[in-house]
Enzyme design. Sequence first.
Site, PDB file in Angstrom:
ATOM      1  N   CYS A 129      -0.412  -4.966   7.330  1.00 45.74           N
ATOM      2  CA  CYS A 129      -0.002  -3.875   8.241  1.00 45.74           C
ATOM      3  C   CYS A 129       0.806  -4.466   9.402  1.00 45.74           C
ATOM      4  O   CYS A 129       1.774  -3.863   9.874  1.00 45.74           O
ATOM      5  CB  CYS A 129      -1.214  -3.122   8.784  1.00 45.74           C
TER       6      CYS A 129
ATOM      7  N   CYS B  29       0.793  -1.232   0.000  1.00 50.58           N
ATOM      8  CA  CYS B  29       0.000   0.000   0.000  1.00 50.58           C
ATOM      9  C   CYS B  29       0.825   1.281   0.000  1.00 50.58           C
ATOM     10  O   CYS B  29       0.281   2.362  -0.185  1.00 50.58           O
ATOM     11  CB  CYS B  29      -0.893   0.021   1.240  1.00 50.58           C
TER      12      CYS B  29
END
Length: 206
Positions: A105, A34
Amino acid sequence: MQYSQKVLDHFMKPHNVGKMENPDAVATEGSPACGDQVSIFLKVDPQSLIIEDIKFQSYGCASNIATASIITDLAKGKTLAAAKQITWKEAADALDGLPPVKMHCSVLAVDTLRKAIKEYEVKHQLAREEKFTKDTIVEELRKVIYPKVGEDIVTLRMVKYAGFENGIATVDIDIPKIDKYRDNVAEEIREHLGKFPEIKEVRITL
Ligand code: FES
């Protein structure tokens, strides 16, 4: 997207956030999935090798902040050797889980912590820079998360072959033609492997 209460708590009131003056080690990593980033700063007791203080700065999403926050909680007070063993699954579990598309993440937070630890160890001659081998490729592919289920592509046995010869990394992936994450997975593999100077070209077969 459904977040656990713990993720929301760590996002709203992150622990150990901020910049550290004169850290013993610092690492900044970006997620190929991302583009988000996180930095981790360490203060280490040179005798016991215990992480006495740890801080982070996030340039990313809510899960980026929450996973960095929980990783600092998990690592603080541990020896470098113990902190290195913390996995992205443990970090996600400590937050009562993450949505599958946000598991990367947690990978980013753990990866950054390990990089900071490695920096300290190399600086203090406790470890050497790792030599690049074919196994490095497989280890790196373990950081590529299949967003549909929130698990890495090696564990899911999606990697049919990984090789390295004459600067070319070759990766064969088993993923259905109609899978909407097909291009994401390929792109992420390319970005993960592209950061190694030893790899001049990445060839992916899907
Ligand atoms: Fe990429 Fe959270 S770190 S979406």
